[in-house]
Design a protein around this motif. Sequence first.
Motif, mmCIF file in Angstrom:
data_model
loop_
_atom_site.group_PDB
_atom_site.id
_atom_site.type_symbol
_atom_site.label_atom_id
_atom_site.label_comp_id
_atom_site.label_asym_id
_atom_site.label_seq_id
_atom_site.Cartn_x
_atom_site.Cartn_y
_atom_site.Cartn_z
ATOM 1 N N LEU A 194 0.809 -1.217 0.000
ATOM 2 C CA LEU A 194 0.000 0.000 0.000
ATOM 3 C C LEU A 194 0.848 1.275 0.000
ATOM 4 N N ALA A 195 1.942 1.302 0.755
ATOM 5 C CA ALA A 195 2.778 2.513 0.792
ATOM 6 C C ALA A 195 3.311 2.847 -0.601
ATOM 7 N N ASP A 196 3.814 1.850 -1.318
ATOM 8 C CA ASP A 196 4.325 2.079 -2.671
ATOM 9 C C ASP A 196 3.208 2.516 -3.613
ATOM 10 N N ASP A 215 6.331 6.372 7.924
ATOM 11 C CA ASP A 215 7.571 6.971 7.430
ATOM 12 C C ASP A 215 7.591 7.046 5.907
ATOM 13 N N GLN A 216 7.042 6.013 5.274
ATOM 14 C CA GLN A 216 7.051 5.954 3.808
ATOM 15 C C GLN A 216 5.984 6.831 3.171
ATOM 16 N N THR A 232 1.529 1.020 10.911
ATOM 17 C CA THR A 232 2.887 0.879 11.437
ATOM 18 C C THR A 232 3.714 2.142 11.231
ATOM 19 N N GLU A 233 4.780 2.267 12.029
ATOM 20 C CA GLU A 233 5.687 3.400 11.862
ATOM 21 C C GLU A 233 6.390 3.338 10.510
ATOM 22 N N LEU A 266 4.464 12.304 14.123
ATOM 23 C CA LEU A 266 5.295 12.307 12.921
ATOM 24 C C LEU A 266 4.927 13.476 12.020
ATOM 25 N N ARG A 267 3.647 13.762 11.917
ATOM 26 C CA ARG A 267 3.188 14.915 11.123
ATOM 27 C C ARG A 267 3.770 16.212 11.673
ATOM 28 N N ARG A 268 3.703 16.363 12.991
ATOM 29 C CA ARG A 268 4.234 17.579 13.615
ATOM 30 C C ARG A 268 5.736 17.712 13.371
#
Length: 357
Positions: A94-96, A123-124, A118-119, A168-170
Amino acid sequence: MSDEYKIDSHKLMYHVERVHDWLKGKPIYPIYVELSPAGACNHRCTFCAVDYIGYKTRFLDQDVLMRCLSDMAAHGVKSVMYAGEGEPLLYKPLADVILHTKKAGIDVSITTNATPLTEKFLDQALGSISWIKASVNAGSPETYEKVHRTNPADFDRAMNNMAKAAELRRRHGYKTTLGVQCLLLPENAHEMEKLAERCKSSGLDYLVVKPYSQHLMSETHQYENVDYGEFLDLGPKLEKYNGDGFNVVFRKRTMSKLKETERYYCACQATPFFWAYIMASGDVYGCSAYWEDERFCYGNINKNSFSEIWEGEKRMSSIHYVQHLLDITECRKNCRMDEVNRYLWDLKNPNPHVNFI
């Protein structure tokens, strides 16, 4: 209460050119596509509208999906929501796929139960996602277990995962909007304030509290006759959590529409024009309320391109069927396109005094 994202309304008025072409009878592609990359789900929610499909463990082929997304982008599709009959985060690529979607020029969103968030995925992909909405239908692990029919620890897992996304957004300055939606049920109504407090303290942007709507093909009828009139006093109670970048969207208007005895419109105008749905099987539908109904299935992306399907004979015949033969009393109340349909109906059936603006 503030509804900045028009969650309890619609946004078709921002697509004037597409609506103009539709009014003139010109061929148009959908603005928005819901897409289910995975048929499997790790929860068995008591309210699941699509239980009749059977939680089939099937996944879209990544190469087929990416070609489909490029084709959709080339023909003017503007947004994709990864959600569907399964949990989209169970789809390993899904990330790709999201990165490809965004690079092609399509805005991305995800509706998820957030337990597989997941982290590594964040991140991706987080910076390429317009919004993530987590379905969290309780304010405590105990009620969550009963409603989601899963391990009670999944409640904290989902909320902690969303809090990590907010952090992570911040840290990176991403623009991704993060929220939670909760189906208001007799089992969880007493926990809405607790849920609102948890969402706000997690750094999220909103909590949506919405009513249940019976799917006509669903096997479950547990909540078919819920009277939302007795829950309307929750709206003012939840307002105190608004502020500091957080809002509760209490969908009072949608709740009130459930009591309407007559449809606002006599025919569906949105299908099969402004949106589409792709199942994990690859089947393309004109309406997400009619999965596995051949009247609304136009083809399969494993066999044909999206553009071939959208311009194909089955969709052309569906246009006539929906406009002239479909009995909308068969349709789900408060369907996803209900507000869009009201808007389009008024455009095609104006009252005599429209010039008096």
